[in-house]
Design a protein around this motif. Sequence first.
Motif, PDB file in Angstrom:
ATOM      1  N   ALA A   1       0.824  -1.207   0.000  1.00 34.25           N
ATOM      2  CA  ALA A   1       0.000   0.000   0.000  1.00 34.25           C
ATOM      3  C   ALA A   1       0.862   1.262   0.000  1.00 34.25           C
ATOM      4  O   ALA A   1       0.472   2.291  -0.554  1.00 34.25           O
ATOM      5  N   SER A   2       2.050   1.166   0.590  1.00 34.77           N
ATOM      6  CA  SER A   2       2.901   2.353   0.703  1.00 34.77           C
ATOM      7  C   SER A   2       3.832   2.545  -0.486  1.00 34.77           C
ATOM      8  O   SER A   2       4.172   3.669  -0.839  1.00 34.77           O
ATOM      9  N   ASN A   3       4.256   1.433  -1.132  1.00 32.15           N
ATOM     10  CA  ASN A   3       5.238   1.583  -2.218  1.00 32.15           C
ATOM     11  C   ASN A   3       4.672   1.328  -3.610  1.00 32.15           C
ATOM     12  O   ASN A   3       5.367   1.448  -4.611  1.00 32.15           O
ATOM     13  N   GLY A   4       3.386   0.942  -3.690  1.00 29.96           N
ATOM     14  CA  GLY A   4       2.760   0.747  -4.996  1.00 29.96           C
ATOM     15  C   GLY A   4       3.259  -0.470  -5.747  1.00 29.96           C
ATOM     16  O   GLY A   4       3.207  -0.500  -6.980  1.00 29.96           O
ATOM     17  N   TYR A   5       3.739  -1.486  -5.065  1.00 33.01           N
ATOM     18  CA  TYR A   5       4.186  -2.726  -5.711  1.00 33.01           C
ATOM     19  C   TYR A   5       3.106  -3.205  -6.695  1.00 33.01           C
ATOM     20  O   TYR A   5       1.933  -3.344  -6.335  1.00 33.01           O
ATOM     21  N   ASN A   6       3.519  -3.471  -7.954  1.00 29.50           N
ATOM     22  CA  ASN A   6       2.533  -3.715  -9.007  1.00 29.50           C
ATOM     23  C   ASN A   6       2.687  -5.058  -9.710  1.00 29.50           C
ATOM     24  O   ASN A   6       2.288  -5.210 -10.867  1.00 29.50           O
ATOM     25  N   ARG A   7       3.229  -6.042  -9.021  1.00 25.11           N
ATOM     26  CA  ARG A   7       3.378  -7.372  -9.626  1.00 25.11           C
ATOM     27  C   ARG A   7       2.440  -8.369  -8.960  1.00 25.11           C
ATOM     28  O   ARG A   7       2.811  -9.493  -8.632  1.00 25.11           O
ATOM     29  N   GLY A   8       1.203  -7.962  -8.757  1.00 24.85           N
ATOM     30  CA  GLY A   8       0.274  -8.786  -8.003  1.00 24.85           C
ATOM     31  C   GLY A   8       0.498  -8.550  -6.520  1.00 24.85           C
ATOM     32  O   GLY A   8       1.109  -7.562  -6.110  1.00 24.85           O
ATOM     33  N   ARG A   9       0.034  -9.453  -5.709  1.00 25.08           N
ATOM     34  CA  ARG A   9       0.229  -9.341  -4.270  1.00 25.08           C
ATOM     35  C   ARG A   9       1.590  -9.899  -3.887  1.00 25.08           C
ATOM     36  O   ARG A   9       2.072 -10.866  -4.495  1.00 25.08           O
ATOM     37  N   TYR A  10       2.249  -9.307  -2.887  1.00 25.12           N
ATOM     38  CA  TYR A  10       3.507  -9.877  -2.398  1.00 25.12           C
ATOM     39  C   TYR A  10       3.284 -11.349  -2.039  1.00 25.12           C
ATOM     40  O   TYR A  10       2.308 -11.707  -1.372  1.00 25.12           O
ATOM     41  N   GLU A  11       4.214 -12.195  -2.457  1.00 27.09           N
ATOM     42  CA  GLU A  11       4.116 -13.627  -2.169  1.00 27.09           C
ATOM     43  C   GLU A  11       4.410 -13.904  -0.696  1.00 27.09           C
ATOM     44  O   GLU A  11       5.284 -13.279  -0.093  1.00 27.09           O
ATOM     45  N   LEU A  12       3.682 -14.863  -0.140  1.00 26.26           N
ATOM     46  CA  LEU A  12       3.995 -15.390   1.189  1.00 26.26           C
ATOM     47  C   LEU A  12       3.770 -16.885   1.145  1.00 26.26           C
ATOM     48  O   LEU A  12       2.646 -17.353   0.945  1.00 26.26           O
ATOM     49  N   THR A  13       4.846 -17.644   1.275  1.00 28.31           N
ATOM     50  CA  THR A  13       4.755 -19.099   1.257  1.00 28.31           C
ATOM     51  C   THR A  13       5.371 -19.650   2.529  1.00 28.31           C
ATOM     52  O   THR A  13       6.191 -19.002   3.173  1.00 28.31           O
ATOM     53  N   ARG A  14       4.967 -20.849   2.864  1.00 26.69           N
ATOM     54  CA  ARG A  14       5.466 -21.464   4.089  1.00 26.69           C
ATOM     55  C   ARG A  14       5.654 -22.950   3.850  1.00 26.69           C
ATOM     56  O   ARG A  14       4.738 -23.633   3.413  1.00 26.69           O
ATOM     57  N   LYS A  15       6.842 -23.433   4.133  1.00 22.02           N
ATOM     58  CA  LYS A  15       7.114 -24.864   4.100  1.00 22.02           C
ATOM     59  C   LYS A  15       7.263 -25.333   5.534  1.00 22.02           C
ATOM     60  O   LYS A  15       7.910 -24.688   6.342  1.00 22.02           O
ATOM     61  N   PHE A  16       6.682 -26.441   5.829  1.00 19.33           N
ATOM     62  CA  PHE A  16       6.773 -26.929   7.195  1.00 19.33           C
ATOM     63  C   PHE A  16       6.829 -28.442   7.192  1.00 19.33           C
ATOM     64  O   PHE A  16       6.408 -29.091   6.250  1.00 19.33           O
ATOM     65  N   MET A  17       7.364 -28.974   8.272  1.00 13.23           N
ATOM     66  CA  MET A  17       7.468 -30.420   8.399  1.00 13.23           C
ATOM     67  C   MET A  17       6.106 -30.983   8.731  1.00 13.23           C
ATOM     68  O   MET A  17       5.378 -30.448   9.552  1.00 13.23           O
ATOM     69  N   CYS A  18       5.751 -32.083   8.056  1.00 16.07           N
ATOM     70  CA  CYS A  18       4.504 -32.754   8.414  1.00 16.07           C
ATOM     71  C   CYS A  18       4.789 -34.231   8.579  1.00 16.07           C
ATOM     72  O   CYS A  18       5.662 -34.788   7.930  1.00 16.07           O
ATOM     73  N   VAL A  19       4.040 -34.878   9.438  1.00 13.65           N
ATOM     74  CA  VAL A  19       4.228 -36.291   9.698  1.00 13.65           C
ATOM     75  C   VAL A  19       2.904 -36.983   9.475  1.00 13.65           C
ATOM     76  O   VAL A  19       1.882 -36.606  10.039  1.00 13.65           O
ATOM     77  N   PHE A  20       2.901 -37.996   8.602  1.00 12.97           N
ATOM     78  CA  PHE A  20       1.696 -38.739   8.343  1.00 12.97           C
ATOM     79  C   PHE A  20       1.800 -40.112   9.011  1.00 12.97           C
ATOM     80  O   PHE A  20       2.849 -40.746   8.996  1.00 12.97           O
ATOM     81  N   SER A  21       0.731 -40.549   9.559  1.00 14.08           N
ATOM     82  CA  SER A  21       0.699 -41.848  10.231  1.00 14.08           C
ATOM     83  C   SER A  21      -0.148 -42.803   9.402  1.00 14.08           C
ATOM     84  O   SER A  21      -1.253 -42.455   8.970  1.00 14.08           O
ATOM     85  N   PHE A  22       0.365 -44.012   9.177  1.00 15.97           N
ATOM     86  CA  PHE A  22      -0.374 -44.999   8.378  1.00 15.97           C
ATOM     87  C   PHE A  22      -0.673 -46.219   9.236  1.00 15.97           C
ATOM     88  O   PHE A  22       0.093 -46.559  10.118  1.00 15.97           O
TER      89      PHE A  22
END
Length: 370
Positions: free
Chosen positions: A349-370
Amino acid sequence: MMCLLLQQLGTYTQTSPNIHLLDCAEVEIKVANGCGDTDPSPSSTSSPTPSPVKAQTMSPVPDGGTGDTTTSTSSTSTSVTTTAATTTTSNNSNLQCKAETQQCGPTIACESIGFPGLCCSEYGWCDNSAAHCGDCCQNGPCLNNPPSPTPPSPTPPTTPTPPTGDIIKYNANHGEDSRMIAYVGNWQTCPTAEQVDSYSHIVIAFSVSYTYSQPWNSCNTQCTIEPTVPICNGGSQALVDSWRAAGKKVILSFGGAGMGGSWAGDKNNCWDYCFGAEEELSTSLVNIVSNQNFDGIDLDYEYCYDTEGQQAGRCTSERDTGLYSDAKAQTFLSEMTYLLRTKLDNLQASNGYNRGRYELTRKFMCVFSF
């Protein structure tokens, strides 16, 4: 079985019941253990990674690069010459084993890069699963240990035929229906323009809150990070600007394996010192995005945050149990997601970034139980 998920995070409201992830765009980018040491495409992993860095404060070690199925592949990794430690070697000549070199390989043992007790899989990744230590295990505590066959005589190299026609170029301007992501380790040699042509997103890995050391990294107890992040070995801001001018999005990644991982044998716990420092850390990361013209932030969290009782003891048994708790980890991830999304939107909103919305991604550890 552990894996890493990449989530594109949308509007995140801290107090509203309408907390959601934009489009729920989850892309599985890394798997380890039983999740698939069958695809040698490297990106990042739940297994630990070597730590070749130039001697400087806050210089990160590589991401926990998994030998895994991925939608994001870096063509930029640089070979690291390492003296292999004494280890057991398995090379079953009755099997068609790959014997590839990634983190580890025929001449690089996991122990020699700081991860004792782990096996090197046929695809060159360190872990202690049956897939890594079973048939085709290259070195480490392999389950089967027949004598190593005499290596074949090397084949003289042939001159490759140069490609003809147009090289496939890819950028972020085609929309968010798909993406090819290159992880550029800022301890590695910078990729060439040709190497990044086929990628839409380039992730600079990593911003960290530690100083590299052996056998474990020296954590900043205030979770303070450097105000400027190295791009790659020898890279400059001009390189970031050139990638963006070619239509790429360049993302800053904070975290990685050197901050601490949930796998057995790892004692790094720099994440513990960031619990409770979410306000200061999020502000510092957004300031880096603003100052270095990045297109967003990736939170690479490979530590514990147990919600299903599947990671019991992994982040306490060999660390200071007074610092870590599952509740603190879960609060940290929730607060960081909210604060980063809010502050990135305010920056736009302050700098007028014009390439869509700023990206925010998150990688996290997940554990699946079978």
